[in-house]
Design a protein around this motif. Structure first.
Motif, mmCIF file in Angstrom:
data_model
loop_
_atom_site.group_PDB
_atom_site.id
_atom_site.type_symbol
_atom_site.label_atom_id
_atom_site.label_comp_id
_atom_site.label_asym_id
_atom_site.label_seq_id
_atom_site.Cartn_x
_atom_site.Cartn_y
_atom_site.Cartn_z
ATOM 1 N N ILE A 5 0.639 -1.542 -0.285
ATOM 2 C CA ILE A 5 0.024 -0.250 0.226
ATOM 3 C C ILE A 5 0.829 1.688 0.219
ATOM 4 N N GLU A 6 1.854 1.385 0.367
ATOM 5 C CA GLU A 6 2.893 2.492 0.731
ATOM 6 C C GLU A 6 3.049 2.558 -0.376
ATOM 7 N N GLY A 7 3.619 1.941 -1.267
ATOM 8 C CA GLY A 7 4.732 1.962 -2.275
ATOM 9 C C GLY A 7 3.455 2.453 -3.820
ATOM 10 N N ASP A 8 2.165 1.789 -3.592
ATOM 11 C CA ASP A 8 1.614 2.229 -4.521
ATOM 12 C C ASP A 8 0.401 3.818 -4.053
ATOM 13 N N PHE A 9 0.727 3.952 -2.665
ATOM 14 C CA PHE A 9 0.290 5.387 -2.726
ATOM 15 C C PHE A 9 0.775 6.590 -1.818
ATOM 16 N N SER A 10 0.967 8.042 -1.814
ATOM 17 C CA SER A 10 1.810 8.755 -1.555
ATOM 18 C C SER A 10 1.468 9.142 -1.147
ATOM 19 N N SER A 11 -0.655 9.520 -0.553
ATOM 20 C CA SER A 11 -0.790 10.035 0.275
ATOM 21 C C SER A 11 -1.684 9.658 1.361
ATOM 22 N N ASP A 12 -1.235 9.384 3.222
ATOM 23 C CA ASP A 12 -2.027 9.173 4.008
ATOM 24 C C ASP A 12 -3.225 8.985 4.172
ATOM 25 N N TYR A 13 -4.453 10.086 3.411
ATOM 26 C CA TYR A 13 -5.734 9.483 2.475
ATOM 27 C C TYR A 13 -5.338 8.888 2.259
ATOM 28 N N ASP A 14 -5.224 8.153 1.048
ATOM 29 C CA ASP A 14 -5.573 7.496 -0.008
ATOM 30 C C ASP A 14 -4.791 5.794 0.573
ATOM 31 N N ARG A 15 -3.793 5.940 1.715
ATOM 32 C CA ARG A 15 -3.231 4.596 2.183
ATOM 33 C C ARG A 15 -4.297 4.933 2.674
ATOM 34 N N ALA A 16 -4.830 5.180 3.770
ATOM 35 C CA ALA A 16 -6.055 4.272 4.839
ATOM 36 C C ALA A 16 -7.342 4.517 3.577
ATOM 37 N N ARG A 17 -7.468 5.035 2.718
ATOM 38 C CA ARG A 17 -8.594 4.634 1.992
ATOM 39 C C ARG A 17 -8.036 3.088 1.525
ATOM 40 N N ALA A 18 -6.943 3.109 1.163
ATOM 41 C CA ALA A 18 -6.684 0.853 0.280
ATOM 42 C C ALA A 18 -7.198 0.369 1.568
ATOM 43 N N ILE A 19 -6.269 0.905 3.309
ATOM 44 C CA ILE A 19 -6.745 -0.548 4.256
ATOM 45 C C ILE A 19 -7.753 -0.403 4.362
ATOM 46 N N TYR A 20 -8.617 0.235 4.190
ATOM 47 C CA TYR A 20 -10.349 -0.091 4.142
ATOM 48 C C TYR A 20 -10.911 -1.050 3.281
ATOM 49 N N SER A 21 -10.305 -0.751 2.142
ATOM 50 C CA SER A 21 -10.855 -1.322 0.611
ATOM 51 C C SER A 21 -10.437 -2.763 1.085
ATOM 52 N N TRP A 22 -9.195 -2.628 0.974
ATOM 53 C CA TRP A 22 -8.670 -4.053 1.126
ATOM 54 C C TRP A 22 -9.403 -4.794 2.579
ATOM 55 N N ILE A 23 -9.418 -4.666 3.597
ATOM 56 C CA ILE A 23 -10.462 -5.014 4.288
ATOM 57 C C ILE A 23 -11.509 -5.412 4.062
ATOM 58 N N ALA A 24 -12.942 -4.569 3.357
ATOM 59 C CA ALA A 24 -13.933 -4.495 3.414
ATOM 60 C C ALA A 24 -13.781 -6.005 1.774
ATOM 61 N N PHE A 25 -12.838 -5.853 0.846
ATOM 62 C CA PHE A 25 -12.598 -6.877 -0.141
ATOM 63 C C PHE A 25 -12.562 -8.009 0.752
ATOM 64 N N ASN A 26 -11.596 -8.057 1.694
ATOM 65 C CA ASN A 26 -11.174 -9.691 1.974
ATOM 66 C C ASN A 26 -11.483 -10.528 3.155
ATOM 67 N N ILE A 27 -11.990 -9.400 3.839
ATOM 68 C CA ILE A 27 -12.448 -9.782 5.734
ATOM 69 C C ILE A 27 -14.000 -10.086 5.175
ATOM 70 N N LYS A 28 -14.576 -11.400 6.019
ATOM 71 C CA LYS A 28 -16.028 -11.570 6.338
ATOM 72 C C LYS A 28 -16.864 -11.324 7.324
ATOM 73 N N TYR A 29 -17.961 -10.973 7.685
ATOM 74 C CA TYR A 29 -17.847 -10.768 8.784
ATOM 75 C C TYR A 29 -18.300 -12.181 9.459
ATOM 76 N N ASP A 30 -17.470 -12.565 10.292
ATOM 77 C CA ASP A 30 -17.914 -13.775 11.151
ATOM 78 C C ASP A 30 -19.517 -13.987 11.853
ATOM 79 N N PHE A 31 -20.763 -14.106 11.227
ATOM 80 C CA PHE A 31 -21.832 -14.631 11.239
ATOM 81 C C PHE A 31 -21.729 -15.282 12.477
ATOM 82 N N ASN A 32 -21.582 -16.319 12.728
ATOM 83 C CA ASN A 32 -21.018 -17.715 13.835
ATOM 84 C C ASN A 32 -20.649 -17.050 15.162
ATOM 85 N N ALA A 33 -19.510 -16.599 14.522
ATOM 86 C CA ALA A 33 -18.986 -15.723 16.229
ATOM 87 C C ALA A 33 -19.670 -15.062 16.649
ATOM 88 N N PHE A 34 -20.547 -14.023 15.843
ATOM 89 C CA PHE A 34 -21.789 -13.097 16.470
ATOM 90 C C PHE A 34 -22.778 -14.053 17.382
#
Length: 326
Positions: A50-79
């Motif tokens: 992420i740091e290599g692809d994006f230069s601003s903190d705003y875009d990096r923070a958005r990239a973290i948000y996007s990667w987690i939202a794309f790849n981590i699923k809500y564990d309904f059973n654990a809920f």
């Protein structure tokens, strides 16, 4: 997360009311992150990417948000079946802090490798990745408002968690748990549906659905009564910037035969506006007039109107109110 008695965090949002196309919702940052691998050898490798692809903190923070939202699923059973609270003993404050850190590190690693979590895992991973990039981030715990039954609740409870991230000397509100998808009650399963609206959300919208446990993280003028008694807004309300001007309370006191006035900004006569009666039949708004950049209309409170009334714009739920008969 507290036991089963807590409100379902975001799980009863209607499946039909949240969908929109991938292209319409994603920024250039999101499109780049969507091409990332679903797995990385470590959180450090992901942060480096992420740091290599994006230069601003705003875009990096958005990239973290996007990667987690794309790849981590809500564990309904654990809920539904939360693990027992993990206790430990310690003989000094230093040992206590080490053990707390170890528990948190384990949560982060479990979320990162298993690709599933409840809100604590989402927020811990987001904070961890932000810290690897030198971005200051906090985890905030508090109440969430997700059902019409939440309108007019008497007390708040600690049933959810989200993040605040400091970018350009401004704290930004982030709820990546709600960004990744929702529960489809008709199918009995989680649905992955990336939503960008819970990254750097307008505080007026965010605090209509979130109330922090600590007053340190309150927005300007936010009060517990305003949160508990305010109307319930939906994802499309935020996405389309539909501002609810009237009524300003989520609780409407009326007697049969009264005409209740509503005003919503950024809606026009070109939109299809309706509500559902108590038999869940759509009733089209007939008396709407454009006013001050929005639409003003009235609904007759008769025997066809139930305890709650939800306004729809172009098939999407926008706002719900609770009606109390005088």
């Amino acid at each position: 997360m507290p036991p089963k008695k807590i409100a379902f965090i975001f799980l009863f949002l209607n499946v039909i009311l949240l969908n929109s196309t991938f292209a319409q919702k994603n920024t250039e940052v999101d499109k780049i992150v969507a091409k990332y691998p679903k797995s990385f050898a470590s959180t450090e490798k992901l942060a480096d990417k992420i740091e290599g692809d994006f230069s601003s903190d705003y875009d990096r923070a958005r990239a973290i948000y996007s990667w987690i939202a794309f790849n981590i699923k809500y564990d309904f059973n654990a809920f539904l079946n939360p693990p027992r609270t993990q206790g430990f003993s310690y003989s000094s404050e230093a040992e206590k802090q080490r053990k707390i850190k170890q528990i948190n590190d384990n949560l982060i690693q479990k979320t990162f490798t298993s690709k599933k979590a409840v809100c604590e895992g989402f927020t811990a991973l987001y904070q961890h990745l932000a810290s690897l990039m030198g971005i200051k981030c906090e985890i905030i715990r508090g109440d969430s408002k997700i059902s019409v039954r939440d309108i007019g609740r008497k007390t708040t409870s600690s049933n959810h968690a989200w993040n605040m991230v400091l970018i350009d000397k401004k704290w930004r509100l982030v709820d990546v748990t709600w960004g990744q998808g929702y529960y489809d009650s008709s199918k009995g399963r989680m649905v992955n549906d990336f939503s960008p609206i819970y990254f750097d959300t307008d505080p007026d919208y965010f605090f209509a659905k979130h109330f922090p446990d600590s007053g340190t993280f309150l927005g300007d003028g936010l009060s517990k009564d305003d949160f508990l008694n305010g109307p319930l807004i939906y994802n499309k309300t935020i996405e389309n910037d539909y501002r609810i001007k009237t009524p300003d309370s989520g609780i409407i006191e009326a007697k049969r035969g009264d005409k209740i006035t509503f005003e919503i900004k950024n809606v026009s006569k070109s939109n299809q506006v309706f509500y559902l009666n108590k038999r869940n039949q759509p009733v089209k708004i007939q008396n709407a007039k454009e006013k001050r950049g929005g639409l003003e209309f009235q609904i007759l409170y008769d025997t066809n109107v139930g305890e709650y009334i939800t306004i729809f714009v172009d098939t999407n739920s926008i706002v719900s109110f609770k009606i109390i008969s005088k």
